[in-house]
Design an enzyme around this catalytic site. Structure first.
Site, PDB file in Angstrom:
ATOM      1  N   SER A   1     -10.059  26.098   5.208  1.00 37.22           N
ATOM      2  CA  SER A   1      -9.104  25.595   4.230  1.00 37.22           C
ATOM      3  C   SER A   1      -8.353  26.775   3.637  1.00 37.22           C
ATOM      4  O   SER A   1      -8.762  27.934   3.824  1.00 37.22           O
ATOM      5  CB  SER A   1      -9.857  24.855   3.114  1.00 37.22           C
ATOM      6  OG  SER A   1      -9.027  24.573   2.001  1.00 37.22           O
TER       7      SER A   1
ATOM      8  N   TYR B   1     -16.765  24.036  -2.840  1.00 39.14           N
ATOM      9  CA  TYR B   1     -15.825  23.919  -1.719  1.00 39.14           C
ATOM     10  C   TYR B   1     -15.405  25.308  -1.244  1.00 39.14           C
ATOM     11  O   TYR B   1     -15.351  25.569  -0.029  1.00 39.14           O
ATOM     12  CB  TYR B   1     -14.607  23.108  -2.169  1.00 39.14           C
ATOM     13  CG  TYR B   1     -13.751  22.591  -1.042  1.00 39.14           C
ATOM     14  CD1 TYR B   1     -14.108  21.448  -0.345  1.00 39.14           C
ATOM     15  CD2 TYR B   1     -12.572  23.239  -0.678  1.00 39.14           C
ATOM     16  CE1 TYR B   1     -13.317  20.952   0.675  1.00 39.14           C
ATOM     17  CE2 TYR B   1     -11.773  22.748   0.343  1.00 39.14           C
ATOM     18  CZ  TYR B   1     -12.147  21.613   1.020  1.00 39.14           C
ATOM     19  OH  TYR B   1     -11.371  21.129   2.039  1.00 39.14           O
TER      20      TYR B   1
END
Length: 276
Positions: free
Chosen positions: A142, A155
């Site tokens: 990401s 995350y």
């Protein structure tokens, strides 16, 4: 891998979002598909969208956090298709929480899917990719694998880990010259349901965010379609890129981190404090 025609690709998280559009893009290129997801209804919907395509499609419910299930699926893919050339470790979940307020159960839930799911998928499929003589591991990190932000510590931890894991793997494969390569994918804001489906801890209220509306507000920053993201990823794989940035925001963030590796953190803190 210059051509996807008559190759076999396995995709996790294929029941929606980028997993679904990757499947559709690969089918148009003549690539046979082995699709998995924990959401059986979404998986069935993806398979229905592929009906009429000139490729073989198999589906399997798989929880990527379950190591034994992934290894069993990898073996099943080879039995069903005769080989497997690509594994897209795409499945992922979201979690908004502060480091102090985050429940350990939520942290473990996210890491088991976003990090260990990638590890299990890579290790389960890698021997089969080598046996095929031509293969590629495509792991979804990401932009949050490039930059740290408040409320995203879990995350960030998972996506930074995926990036490091994949970059190390790529170097090992380069040394071995075994016909298999690896790419780390860094999407920016992609118009999928990952934010809406993510968990939100009440602790983010201490950072000035409303736990009830945080996901919807976050989703407004998503500017790249899942279809466009899939095409970008496949072009990157075809060019054997080590890292694929997806979306203009991903390029902007990558540049900012390169130019302002420490200052970007101060800017983020300043903006967050002003919001509070």
């Amino acid at each position: 891998m210059k051509s996807f025609t008559d190759k076999v690709a396995a995709i996790t998280g294929a029941g929606s979002g980028m997993g679904r559009t990757l499947a559709q893009s690969l089918a148009r290129r003549g690539c046979h598909l082995a699709l998995s997801d924990v959401n059986e209804q979404g998986l069935a919907e993806t398979a229905a969208l592929l009906q009429g395509s000139a490729v073989e499609v198999t589906t399997q419910r798989v929880d990527v956090a379950d190591r034994e299930a992934i290894y069993a699926w990898a073996d099943q893919v080879v039995r069903d298709h005769g080989k497997v050339n690509l594994i897209f470790n795409n499945a992922g979940v979201g979690l908004g929480a502060t480091v102090e307020g985050m429940r350990l159960e939520d942290f473990e839930w996210l890491m088991n899917i976003n990090f260990w799911g990638v590890v299990h998928g890579t290790r389960a499929f890698l021997p089969h990719l080598k046996a095929a003589g031509e293969g590629h591991v495509v792991n979804t990190s990401s932009v949050f694998g490039l930059i740290g932000v408040p409320s995203q510590s879990a995350y960030n931890a998972a996506k930074f880990a995926v990036r490091g894991f994949t970059e190390s793997l790529r170097q090992e494969l380069d040394i071995l010259r075994c016909g298999v390569s690896a790419t780390s994918v860094h999407p920016g804001g992609i118009k999928t349901n990952i934010a809406r489906a993510g968990r939100v801890d009440p602790s983010i209220a201490t950072l000035g965010a409303d736990p009830k509306s945080a996901n919807l507000k976050f989703e407004k920053n998503f500017i790249t379609s899942a279809e466009s993201a899939a095409e970008t990823i496949l072009r990157g794989v075809a060019k054997d890129k080590r890292r694929v940035l997806v979306g203009p925001d991903a390029y902007m963030i990558d540049l900012m981190v390169r130019l302002l590796p420490a200052l970007y953190q101060r800017l983020t803190v300043a903006v967050t404090r002003k919001h509070i």
